[in-house]
Design an enzyme around this catalytic site. Structure first.
Site, PDB file in Angstrom:
ATOM      1  N   HIS A 474       0.825  -1.206   0.000  1.00  0.00           N
ATOM      2  CA  HIS A 474       0.000   0.000   0.000  1.00  0.00           C
ATOM      3  C   HIS A 474       0.867   1.269   0.000  1.00  0.00           C
ATOM      4  O   HIS A 474       0.727   2.131  -0.871  1.00  0.00           O
ATOM      5  CB  HIS A 474      -0.913  -0.022   1.234  1.00  0.00           C
ATOM      6  CG  HIS A 474      -1.787   1.188   1.380  1.00  0.00           C
ATOM      7  ND1 HIS A 474      -3.134   1.158   1.137  1.00  0.00           N
ATOM      8  CD2 HIS A 474      -1.498   2.464   1.752  1.00  0.00           C
ATOM      9  CE1 HIS A 474      -3.639   2.366   1.336  1.00  0.00           C
ATOM     10  NE2 HIS A 474      -2.667   3.180   1.722  1.00  0.00           N
ATOM     11  N   GLU A 475       1.755   1.349   0.971  1.00  0.00           N
ATOM     12  CA  GLU A 475       2.589   2.556   1.076  1.00  0.00           C
ATOM     13  C   GLU A 475       3.482   2.701  -0.155  1.00  0.00           C
ATOM     14  O   GLU A 475       3.754   3.801  -0.616  1.00  0.00           O
ATOM     15  CB  GLU A 475       3.426   2.547   2.358  1.00  0.00           C
ATOM     16  CG  GLU A 475       2.602   2.609   3.643  1.00  0.00           C
ATOM     17  CD  GLU A 475       1.554   3.710   3.667  1.00  0.00           C
ATOM     18  OE1 GLU A 475       1.774   4.768   3.057  1.00  0.00           O
ATOM     19  OE2 GLU A 475       0.490   3.500   4.283  1.00  0.00           O
ATOM     20  N   HIS A 478       1.664   4.498  -2.890  1.00  0.00           N
ATOM     21  CA  HIS A 478       1.727   5.959  -2.749  1.00  0.00           C
ATOM     22  C   HIS A 478       3.067   6.480  -3.254  1.00  0.00           C
ATOM     23  O   HIS A 478       3.154   7.501  -3.933  1.00  0.00           O
ATOM     24  CB  HIS A 478       1.591   6.361  -1.274  1.00  0.00           C
ATOM     25  CG  HIS A 478       0.193   6.291  -0.738  1.00  0.00           C
ATOM     26  ND1 HIS A 478      -0.866   6.908  -1.351  1.00  0.00           N
ATOM     27  CD2 HIS A 478      -0.314   5.691   0.371  1.00  0.00           C
ATOM     28  CE1 HIS A 478      -1.974   6.685  -0.644  1.00  0.00           C
ATOM     29  NE2 HIS A 478      -1.660   5.951   0.400  1.00  0.00           N
ATOM     30  N   HIS A 481       3.299   6.693  -6.954  1.00  0.00           N
ATOM     31  CA  HIS A 481       2.545   7.849  -7.441  1.00  0.00           C
ATOM     32  C   HIS A 481       3.452   9.090  -7.421  1.00  0.00           C
ATOM     33  O   HIS A 481       3.431   9.914  -8.328  1.00  0.00           O
ATOM     34  CB  HIS A 481       1.331   8.053  -6.525  1.00  0.00           C
ATOM     35  CG  HIS A 481       0.206   8.840  -7.126  1.00  0.00           C
ATOM     36  ND1 HIS A 481      -0.894   9.192  -6.404  1.00  0.00           N
ATOM     37  CD2 HIS A 481       0.003   9.345  -8.363  1.00  0.00           C
ATOM     38  CE1 HIS A 481      -1.730   9.886  -7.175  1.00  0.00           C
ATOM     39  NE2 HIS A 481      -1.201   9.992  -8.368  1.00  0.00           N
TER      40      HIS A 481
HETATM   41 ZN    ZN Z   1      -2.875   5.260   1.977  1.00  0.00          ZN
END
Ligand code: ZN
Length: 687
Positions: A474-475, A478, A481
Site C-alpha cells: 500500500h505505502e 503511494h 505515485h
Molecule cells: Zn494510503
C-alpha cells in the site's frame, strides 16, 4: 558559512545535522525568502506572464516547504522534547504564513489579472489546470472576503493548527503512558510465540524482567496489542488492555473531548465564513464526491448493501461463542470480539493467520514487492549499501529507483519498525518533488515510507502478517505515485491529488498480495524456502471475506461519524455528551456489545490531528476501494504482470498527478466511470 541543513536543497539530506536548535533559524529564514518571493510577484505590475505569476507562486514556498517537511518528518520519527518545543514555537508562524497567502489582496489581484489576460497559459492544459485550481483554492481560502472576514479566518486557522497538534500529542502520550507487565507465564496461554518473545524482550529492555526473573511487557502499540487481543485466552487481561486502549484520549491529562468540540465548532465557522453550508461541503467541493451529501449517500448506500450480512455475522458470532459452552449466549463483551472471531475463523477455515507468518520474512517481502513492480511497471529498485547515504536512524534503508529507460526517477527512505519516539501507523511522504522542470531539465524525486511493522526478534528475521504485507504494498503504491510524477507544475505532481483519489494507487497495489502468481514471487518459508502450500493458500483466500460485512461496516461507521460531525457540527460540538450523541448516530453500524464500546472518536487522529487531514474525507477509503477493485479488473483480465496495462496505468494515472480531473484520469484508464460491482464482488457481498 554552510547553509542551515534544514534548508539545504541538496538531494541527500544531512539528517545528522538536523538539530532542534536549528529549527527556528531555518524556519525564520525560509519565511523571509518566501515572503520576498511573494512580494516580487505582487510587484509584477501590468505585464503579467504565467512565469512571473503562477509559476513563481508554485516556486515561492519551495524552501519553506523543504524545511517544514523535514521538521514535521523528524517529529514523526524522532520525537523529542527539544524538537517538540521548537516545532511548537514555529508552528503558528508557519501555519499563518501559508493560510495568509490566498488572503493577500495584491497577490490575488495579480493572479486574477493574469488568468484573464494571459491567453498563452491556455496553450498548455497543465498550466490551464494549475491556473483554475489555484483560483478555486484562493476563493475557498477566503481571497474574496472583506478584511474582517480574512482576519477571522486566519485566527481560526492558527487555533486549529495548535489544538489539532495537541490532540495528536494527547493520543501519543496516552498510548505511551500505559503498559502491562505479566509475571505469571501461565496467563499468556494462547499468545503466539513471536508475540511472547517480543513481549519478553521488551520487558528485559525496560528492566521489568531480568535473568531468573521472567516477565512480559505489553503496550498499546499495534504489534503488541493486536495479537494480545486476538489470541490470549485470559479474558481478564484482554479486558484490561481493551479498557486502556478505548480510554486513550478520554481521560485527564489527555482528554480530547473538549478539543474535539472546539475543532468542530471552528471548522463549521470557517465553512460559514466562506459561504458553504458546512465543513463537509467546503472540503469536498473539489474532490470526486463533490459534496457532503453525495459522500454521505455513497456511504449510506454501502451501509444498506451490508446491513443484512452484517446482522447475520454478528448473531453468528454470538451463537458460536454460545456453542463453545463457556457462556450461554447473548452479546459479546468488546474484548471478546477479536478473540471469538479468530476462533470462529479457525474452526470454519481451519486457518490461523499466524500460519502465514513464516512465509513472510520482511526482506523477501520487500524484494518481492520490487520484483512485482519490475514486471508490471518496468522499474528497478536498488538499495544503497548501509552507511553510504545518511538517514535519520540506523534502521532506515535507502533506495534508488530507475525506470524502464534506466533513468533515475527518484529515491526513497524506508523506516519500517516501531520505536518509542515514532508515531504509530504507516505512511508515505514526499521529501522533494522532481520530474520535468519548467526550464526543460529533470530532477529525481525523493520520498519516504514509514511503518510500525513487527520487528525482528532475537535470532529470527521479522516475520510479517499478511496484513502487514499489504501495508508495505500500500505505502509503496503511494510512493510510486510520487516517483512516477511527470507534471511540470510541482504542486500538481504526484500524490497532490483529490483525497478521494489519492488511495487508488496505494490500494490497487494490495491486489498483488492476493494473487497466487504475485505471492509466489516472494512468499517463501523463512527456513525451508518453500512457497505457500496450495491448501494454505486456498484457506487464506476463502477466509479473506470472513466477516467482511463487519469489516466494511466498521469503515462505514468511521466515515459516517466523520461526515455527520462535519455536516451537523452544531449538534455534535454543542452536545452535552458528544460521545453519546455519536454512538447513537452510528448505532446501526456498530457491533452490539455489553458493555457498549466507546467510539474511536477521541483517538481518531485521522480527523483531528490536523486542521483538515481526513476530516469529512474518511469515506474516501471506501470510495478509493471502489476505484481500485474496479481498475484491477483490467489486470485480472489482461494479466497481473501485463506490462502494457502497467504502462497504461503509469501513463494515464500515476504520472499525471493532479494535471487533470481525477474522474477523467480514471475514465482514460478504464474507458468508463467507476462501478461499485467489482468491490462488492471482491468482498463477497454481491447479491
Ligand atoms: Zn494510503
Amino acid at each position: 558559512m554552510p547553509e542551515n541543513p534544514f534548508l539545504d536543497p541538496s538531494f541527500h539530506v544531512r539528517w545528522s545535522e538536523l538539530k532542534a536548535e536549528l529549527v527556528e533559524p531555518a524556519i525564520e529564514s525560509a519565511l523571509k525568502r518566501a515572503e520576498d518571493a511573494l512580494q516580487a510577484i505582487e510587484r509584477t505590475g501590468a505585464a503579467q506572464t504565467f512565469e512571473g505569476t503562477f509559476l513563481a507562486l508554485d516556486e515561492a514556498t519551495d524552501g519553506l516547504n523543504r524545511a517544514w517537511t523535514r521538521v514535521t518528518h523528524l517529529q514523526s520519527v524522532c520525537d523529542s522534547p527539544p524538537l517538540r518545543e521548537a516545532f511548537n514555537r514555529v508552528l503558528p508562524a508557519v501555519s499563518s504564513f501559508f493560510a495568509r497567502i490566498p488572503l493577500r489582496p495584491e497577490l490575488w489581484r495579480v493572479l486574477k489579472a493574469c488568468a484573464q489576460s494571459a491567453p498563452s497559459a491556455g496553450s498548455s492544459p497543465v498550466r490551464a489546470r494549475y491556473m483554475s485550481e489555484t483560483i478555486a483554492e484562493f476563493r475557498e481560502a477566503g481571497a474574496d472576503l472583506p478584511a474582517a472576514g480574512k482576519a477571522r479566518l486566519e485566527a481560526i486557522q492558527a487555533e486549529l493548527a495548535q489544538i489539532t497538534q495537541k490532540f495528536s500529542e494527547n493520543v501519543l502520550d496516552a498510548t505511551n503512558a500505559w503498559q502491562l507487565v505479566v509475571e505469571d507465564e501461565r496467563r499468556l496461554e494462547g499468545l503466539p510465540a513471536h508475540a511472547k518473545a517480543r513481549a519478553h524482550a521488551e520487558a528485559l529492555a525496560k528492566g521489568a524482567a531480568a535473568e531468573g526473573r521472567p516477565a512480559w511487557r505489553f503496550t498499546l502499540h499495534m504489534p503488541s496489542q493486536e495479537p494480545f487481543m486476538t489470541y490470549l485466552l485470559d479474558g481478564d487481561l484482554r479486558r484490561q488492555m481493551w479498557e486502556a486502549a478505548s480510554s486513550v484520549g478520554s481521560r485527564d491529562p489527555h482528554d480530547n473531548a473538549p478539543l474535539m468540540a472546539r475543532i468542530l465548532a471552528l471548522r463549521a465557522e470557517k465553512a460559514e465564513l466562506l459561504g458553504k453550508a458546512h465543513f463537509a461541503d467546503l472540503v469536498l467541493a473539489r474532490r470526486m464526491a463533490g459534496s457532503g451529501a453525495a459522500a454521505l449517500s455513497f456511504i449510506d448506500g454501502l451501509r444498506q448493501r451490508c446491513a443484512a450480512p452484517f446482522a447475520r455475522e454478528c448473531s453468528e458470532l454470538e451463537a458460536f461463542r454460545g456453542s463453545e459452552g463457556q457462556v450461554a449466549s447473548g452479546r459479546l463483551a468488546p474484548w471478546e470480539v477479536a478473540f471469538w472471531s479468530e476462533r470462529l475463523r479457525r474452526q470454519r477455515y481451519a486457518f490461523d493467520e499466524e500460519e502465514l507468518r513464516p512465509y513472510f520474512p520482511m526482506d523477501r517481502v520487500v524484494s518481492g514487492l520490487y520484483e512485482v513492480c519490475a514486471r508490471v511497471f518496468g522499474i528497478r529498485v536498488v538499495e544503497r549499501p548501509a552507511g553510504e547515504v545518511e538517514t535519520w536512524h540506523a534502521d532506515v534503508r535507502f533506495y534508488d529507483v530507475f525506470d524502464a529507460r534506466d533513468r533515475h526517477i527518484g529515491s526513497f527512505y524506508a523506516d519500517w519498525h516501531p520505536r518509542e519516539a515514532k508515531r504509530g501507523g504507516a505512511w508515505m511522504n514526499a521529501l522533494s518533488t522532481g520530474g520535468p522542470m519548467p526550464d526543460g531539465t529533470r530532477k529525481p524525486h525523493l520520498g519516504l515510507i514509514c511503518g510500525n511493522l513487527t520487528p525482528p526478534s532475537p535470532g529470527k528475521p521479522a516475520l510479517l502478517t499478511h496484513r502487514e504485507v499489504e501495508t508495505i504494498f500500500h505505502e509503496f503504491g503511494h510512493l510510486l505515485h510520487h516517483l512516477f510524477g511527470e507534471v511540470e507544475i510541482r504542486s500538481l505532481n504526484g500524490t497532490n491529488v483529490a483525497w478521494d483519489f489519492v488511495e487508488l494507487p496505494s490500494q490497487i497495489m494490495e491486489n498483488w498480495c492476493w494473487e497466487r502468481q504475485g505471492l509466489d514471487l516472494f512468499a517463501r518459508h523463512f527456513e525451508t524456502g518453500e512457497a505457500i502450500p496450495e491448501a494454505l493458500f486456498s484457506k487464506m483466500t476463502e477466509a479473506r471475506n470472513f466477516r467482511s460485512a463487519c469489516a466494511t461496516m466498521r469503515q462505514v461507521a468511521f466515515a459516517k461519524m466523520d461526515l455527520l460531525m462535519h455536516i451537523e457540527a452544531g449538534a455534535f460540538a454543542g452536545a452535552p455528551d458528544l460521545e453519546a450523541r455519536l454512538r447513537s448516530s452510528v448505532a446501526d453500524c456498530l457491533i452490539p456489545t455489553v458493555p457498549a464500546s466507546p467510539t474511536i472518536a477521541r483517538r481518531f487522529t485521522h480527523l483531528f490531528a490536523d486542521p483538515v487531514g481526513y476530516a469529512a474525507g474518511y469515506y474516501s477509503y471506501k470510495w478509493a476501494e471502489v476505484l481500485d477493485a474496479d481498475a484491477f479488473t483490467r489486470f485480472r483480465r489482461e494479466g497481473i504482470f501485463n506490462r502494457d496495462v502497467g504502462n497504461e496505468f503509469v501513463l494515464k494515472v500515476l504520472s499525471r498527478g493532479n494535471a487533470e480531473d481525477p474522474a477523467r484520469l480514471f475514465r482514460d484508464f478504464m474507458g468508463r466511470d467507476p462501478d461499485l460491482g467489482a468491490l462488492l464482488e471482491r468482498c463477497g457481498l454481491a447479491t
